[in-house]
Design an enzyme around this catalytic site. Structure first.
Site, PDB file in Angstrom:
ATOM      1  N   HIS A 166       0.866  -1.159   0.000  1.00 28.45           N
ATOM      2  CA  HIS A 166       0.000   0.000   0.000  1.00 28.45           C
ATOM      3  C   HIS A 166       0.915   1.224   0.000  1.00 28.45           C
ATOM      4  O   HIS A 166       2.015   1.188   0.565  1.00 28.45           O
ATOM      5  CB  HIS A 166      -0.927   0.006   1.214  1.00 28.45           C
ATOM      6  N   ASP A 218       1.232   4.102   1.474  1.00 27.93           N
ATOM      7  CA  ASP A 218       1.808   4.734   2.665  1.00 27.93           C
ATOM      8  C   ASP A 218       2.929   3.908   3.278  1.00 27.93           C
ATOM      9  O   ASP A 218       3.614   4.366   4.202  1.00 27.93           O
ATOM     10  CB  ASP A 218       0.718   5.028   3.702  1.00 27.93           C
ATOM     11  N   HIS A 219       3.152   2.702   2.765  1.00 23.32           N
ATOM     12  CA  HIS A 219       4.219   1.850   3.268  1.00 23.32           C
ATOM     13  C   HIS A 219       5.322   1.607   2.244  1.00 23.32           C
ATOM     14  O   HIS A 219       6.317   0.955   2.579  1.00 23.32           O
ATOM     15  CB  HIS A 219       3.652   0.501   3.707  1.00 23.32           C
ATOM     16  N   HIS A 269      -4.618  -8.818   6.179  1.00 21.44           N
ATOM     17  CA  HIS A 269      -4.874  -7.500   5.595  1.00 21.44           C
ATOM     18  C   HIS A 269      -5.464  -7.736   4.208  1.00 21.44           C
ATOM     19  O   HIS A 269      -5.294  -8.820   3.643  1.00 21.44           O
ATOM     20  CB  HIS A 269      -3.559  -6.712   5.528  1.00 21.44           C
TER      21      HIS A 269
END
Length: 305
Positions: free
Chosen positions: A65, A67-68, A142
């Site tokens: 994702h 933001d990672h 997730h």
């Protein structure tokens, strides 16, 4: 002197704020540096935190994702721009190889450093099995393939001066009994005690699952997401995240010594709520609510550990 500390580069979740950059973390461990989840802006945060590209030996991505992982392109290019003199190893979910390839070669640059890719697959995987530490990965829960990471130092022995003196062992003989395990009828166990190796775990986006508990077990430091407060537990489960209370209960049950909460949703403006809910969940150990650019020392060993 060895340095073991956790450097926080960013603590936001999907949306950064004026005070929280996207994710980015570096574990400094006896001269090695392991970067976790470089989100957007990580390269600049490294500069602000005093972390150089030369400090990095490994990059561990939990999942793809943005933001990672969107900062991965810049970090890789900086490693090459600075001509880091050692090999850098990258671990990431094998199912996301296409994303890693896109980020690695997002733009043109000159490759000057050997970057070795070692993707993670399966439920559990041993990534490093060396004399200084082991590094394992565990599958998390997730919406996309996601893994947490766990570093464990091998157990050792702590020499006891009073017992050495009792048996007349001194000078070079101390090193000899450590190497050989016995000396003149005296065993190493007679003059030392077990020193448990330190343990560190990094757990990002996930619901509660077996992997979370396995990673956290017996850790000296657990860095774990707490995207939501307990009032939003339904949202946390729906989107594959943890609440502050859930993360703290995991730490309490696992016997974690120092709990570091991070990855906070932008909907919360007062970070103190995460501390209150973690304590309300019964966690009594050392607790840090992560802020950008802070450095958190790995706890020193207890006597007998």
């Amino acid at each position: 002197m060895s340095v073991r500390e956790f450097v926080v580069l960013g603590t936001a979740s999907q949306v950064p704020t004026r005070h929280r950059n996207h994710n980015g973390y570096v574990l400094l461990w006896d001269g090695e540096g392991i970067m976790f989840d470089p989100g957007e802006g990580t390269q600049r945060q490294m500069l602000r935190a005093g972390v150089a590209a030369h400090d990095l030996n490994r990059i561990c991505v939990t999942h793809f994702h943005g933001d990672h992982s969107l900062g991965l392109a810049g970090v890789i290019q900086r490693i090459n721009l600075d001509r880091v003199p050692h090999t850098v190893t990258a671990h990431y979910p094998a199912g996301g190889r296409r994303f890693f390839d896109r980020l690695r070669y997002a733009t043109a640059y000159r490759e000057t450093v050997e970057l070795v890719e070692e993707p993670v697959s399966g439920v559990a995987m041993r990534l490093v099995d060396g004399p200084a530490y082991t590094l394992d990965a565990r599958r998390l829960s997730h919406p996309v393939e996601s893994y947490g990471y766990r570093l464990v130092e091998p157990d050792g022995r702590r020499m006891l001066p009073e017992r050495l003196a009792e048996h007349g062992i001194a000078g070079p003989d101390v090193g000899r009994i450590q190497r050989e395990g016995a000396l003149g009828g005296v065993s190493l166990e007679d003059v030392s005690e077990l020193r448990r190796g330190q343990r560190f775990a990094f757990v990002m986006d996930t619901r509660l699952c077996d992997g979370v508990h396995a990673l956290a077990e017996g850790c000296d430091m657990l860095v774990i997401e707490s995207t939501f407060t307990d009032e939003d537990e339904g949202l946390a489960k729906e989107h594959g995240h943890l609440t502050a209370g859930q993360a703290a209960r995991v730490a309490r049950e696992a016997g974690v010594r120092h709990l570091v909460l991070t990855h906070f949703s932008q909907r919360y403006h007062d970070a103190s709520v995460f501390e209150r809910q973690a304590r309300a969940a019964g966690y009594e150990g050392e607790l840090t609510i992560a802020r950008d650019l802070m450095r958190v020392p790995v706890p020193k060993r207890d006597q007998g550990r």
